[in-house]
Write an enzyme that holds these catalytic residues in place. Structure first.
Site, PDB file in Angstrom:
ATOM      1  N   CYS A 123     -62.559   7.214  12.754  1.00 49.54           N
ATOM      2  CA  CYS A 123     -63.562   7.576  11.755  1.00 49.54           C
ATOM      3  C   CYS A 123     -64.758   6.620  11.762  1.00 49.54           C
ATOM      4  O   CYS A 123     -65.483   6.547  12.730  1.00 49.54           O
ATOM      5  CB  CYS A 123     -62.897   7.650  10.378  1.00 49.54           C
ATOM      6  SG  CYS A 123     -63.818   8.614   9.156  1.00 49.54           S
ATOM      7  N   HIS A 124     -64.964   5.840  10.684  1.00 46.34           N
ATOM      8  CA  HIS A 124     -66.069   4.884  10.606  1.00 46.34           C
ATOM      9  C   HIS A 124     -65.733   3.538  11.239  1.00 46.34           C
ATOM     10  O   HIS A 124     -66.586   2.643  11.303  1.00 46.34           O
ATOM     11  CB  HIS A 124     -66.497   4.668   9.153  1.00 46.34           C
ATOM     12  CG  HIS A 124     -67.248   5.822   8.566  1.00 46.34           C
ATOM     13  ND1 HIS A 124     -66.656   7.032   8.291  1.00 46.34           N
ATOM     14  CD2 HIS A 124     -68.558   5.940   8.196  1.00 46.34           C
ATOM     15  CE1 HIS A 124     -67.555   7.857   7.779  1.00 46.34           C
ATOM     16  NE2 HIS A 124     -68.713   7.228   7.713  1.00 46.34           N
ATOM     17  N   CYS A 348     -37.552   8.708  -3.324  1.00 46.98           N
ATOM     18  CA  CYS A 348     -38.093   8.515  -4.668  1.00 46.98           C
ATOM     19  C   CYS A 348     -37.530   9.546  -5.658  1.00 46.98           C
ATOM     20  O   CYS A 348     -36.347   9.602  -5.904  1.00 46.98           O
ATOM     21  CB  CYS A 348     -39.615   8.541  -4.604  1.00 46.98           C
ATOM     22  SG  CYS A 348     -40.426   7.761  -6.017  1.00 46.98           S
ATOM     23  N   HIS A 349     -38.373  10.423  -6.199  1.00 49.82           N
ATOM     24  CA  HIS A 349     -37.923  11.456  -7.138  1.00 49.82           C
ATOM     25  C   HIS A 349     -37.379  12.696  -6.429  1.00 49.82           C
ATOM     26  O   HIS A 349     -36.902  13.617  -7.084  1.00 49.82           O
ATOM     27  CB  HIS A 349     -39.074  11.871  -8.059  1.00 49.82           C
ATOM     28  CG  HIS A 349     -39.417  10.839  -9.091  1.00 49.82           C
ATOM     29  ND1 HIS A 349     -39.979   9.630  -8.771  1.00 49.82           N
ATOM     30  CD2 HIS A 349     -39.258  10.838 -10.447  1.00 49.82           C
ATOM     31  CE1 HIS A 349     -40.173   8.929  -9.875  1.00 49.82           C
ATOM     32  NE2 HIS A 349     -39.743   9.626 -10.897  1.00 49.82           N
TER      33      HIS A 349
END
Length: 485
Positions: A123-124, A348-349
């Site tokens: 990208c940049h 996680c959840h």
């Protein structure tokens, strides 16, 4: 599966407001593959934080920006010795704009370039390459707005034909945006001398639903990325709206980069539609904070998939599992993978879905065998067997592992039911999900530290996104995928 003793070591150049995905995906993917990775930022030390930015295309003339996760550095810039590293990664975002004015940074980039060591810039990030005079005569792509700068730096500009475009020229790998991470990371691993085996799998990711859906240019599709990727492993990811941003994208692109075929689906949504994600971070409060994340583009339609054609299932966390656990079709899907003993990775959840599906319990068809196994376990824990023979329900705590016994002493063929405890699947999750795991029949394992992950049979569980490297590595081991250098 990653090698336990890293054979390669890579440096990532960080700065405030680098793009969130463009630092974390390669960082955790490379760690999962067994590469040692140091992330540094000039003016900051190991343990300090860099703020990140979420950049994505929209209906505006350019990308939008919102706050991303806080990225924790694991090394100190001033202590870096370039000769100790085998490669360099430069994320995009806004940080390259000011890092390109730092002579220490430019000297470091030049050192890697002149030594011929692999450099991967996205990208940049290519602003640093231009400022360090490292692209003269080199084929190079980037985010389209960097074209004038790179041409002025005498680069051989390659127009990206899509946001997933990547270009290789010798030791230099450049990419247009994080959409191309699968090929970008794959090319960098190859440049480091890596080889992948066992990647002929299909993986499914499980995602979520909302009332609002936007049809924008598919940013995350891997269809035109390379036919090679689709000829390889196919993994199924199941997603919902407000799944955690990292917990969907990091494993998704890490598995694609290995050469797996990965599909992401969501009930009531079609291929090409998006799911909103949530950024869950630890910022000093009593629980995690939440910010809007990237929009995630689905690669398949939930109602059209054939679960039997996939080799593994990934369940991201976030808030999506709360309502995915209420969907009968999702429960049926999860049960089918567990009953077939195919690899399942939940983080996680996501374990709320495992609990709702009842797959954390161990079921015995022979009640006498169930009773016998339970008594053996209890006796090894030093419990007095006489304590079991009390009317009604007896609740006790042995070594912080909870059991629930229901013994009917009025019958010779009494039933002994273990609703939760040692007899269930060993499982960890985000600490607040402990209740779901225990009530769902799982054997709870404390996530200490929070990046701890566990494998029990065909099931890998993790507590939160900081554990992605181990989470992905353990899933790779079940799939028999290996990266060697």
């Amino acid at each position: 599966m990653a090698e336990k003793n890293p054979q390669k070591k890579v440096l990532i150049l960080c700065g405030d407001y680098m793009e969130d995905y463009e630092v974390m995906v390669p960082f955790q993917a490379l760690l999962a593959y067994g590469v040692a990775v140091d992330a540094v930022c000039p003016g900051k030390k190991s343990g300090d934080v860099c703020r990140t930015a979420v950049h994505q295309l929209s209906t505006y003339q350019t990308y939008t920006e919102t706050r991303g996760h806080n990225f924790i550095l694991n090394a100190t810039f001033d202590d870096i010795v370039a000769s100790k590293y085998d490669g360099l990664v430069i994320p995009g975002g806004r940080s390259p704009e000011y890092l390109a004015m730092n002579e220490s940074v430019l000297d470091l980039v030049r050192t890697f370039s002149t030594s011929g060591k692999p450099i991967a810039s996205v990208c940049h990030g290519q602003l640093l390459l231009a400022a360090a005079n490292c692209v003269k005569g080199r084929k190079c792509t980037a985010y389209p707005s960097l074209k004038p700068v790179l041409i002025a730096a005498d680069a051989h500009w390659v127009e990206p034909d899509g946001m997933e475009a990547c270009v290789v020229d010798g030791n230099l790998v450049t990419g247009a945006t994080y959409v191309g991470h699968p090929e970008f990371i794959q090319l960098f691993v190859k440049a480091l001398g890596g080889a992948v085996t066992g990647s002929d799998k299909r993986i499914l990711f499980l995602c979520g639903v909302s009332n609002v859906s936007r049809s924008i240019e598919p940013m995350l599709v891997s269809g035109d990325l390379s036919e090679f990727l689709y000829a390889k492993m196919a993994l199924l990811f199941s997603y919902l709206d407000f799944m955690e941003d990292y917990e969907v994208m990091v494993p998704f692109q890490s598995l694609q980069a290995l050469g797996c075929h990965v599909d992401a689906v969501c009930p009531k949504k079609r291929q090409g539609e998006t799911c909103a994600t949530a950024i869950h971070d630890f910022e000093g409060d009593q629980t995690y904070s939440e910010k809007p994340g990237h929009d995630f583009t689905l690669t398949a339609t939930f109602e059209s998939i054939d679960a039997s054609s996939y080799d593994g299932l990934v369940i991201p966390g976030g808030r999506a599992p709360e309502y995915l656990a209420l969907d009968d079709d999702v429960i049926t899907l999860v049960k089918s993978f567990m009953e077939a003993e195919k690899p399942v990775a939940s983080i996680c959840h996501g374990q709320q879905i495992l609990s709702a599906a009842g797959v954390l319990k161990v079921i015995y068809e022979d009640v006498s065998q169930q009773k016998s196994n339970a008594l053996v376990i209890l006796s090894t824990k030093g419990a007095q067997l006489s304590e079991l023979f009390e009317n009604g329900v007896e609740r006790r705590n042995y070594d912080e592992i909870h059991f629930n016994f229901n013994i009917d002493l009025l019958s010779d063929d009494y039933e002994l039911s273990i609703n939760h405890g040692l007899m269930g699947k060993k499982c960890t999750a985000y600490p607040a999900v402990k209740l779901n795991v225990v009530l769902g029949g799982g054997c709870w394992l404390e996530p200490e530290p929070i990046d701890r992950c566990f494998t029990d049979g065909n099931l890998v569980t993790g507590a939160a996104w900081p554990g992605h490297p181990e989470f992905i590595s353990q899933f790779m081991a079940l799939l028999d995928i290996r990266v060697s250098f």
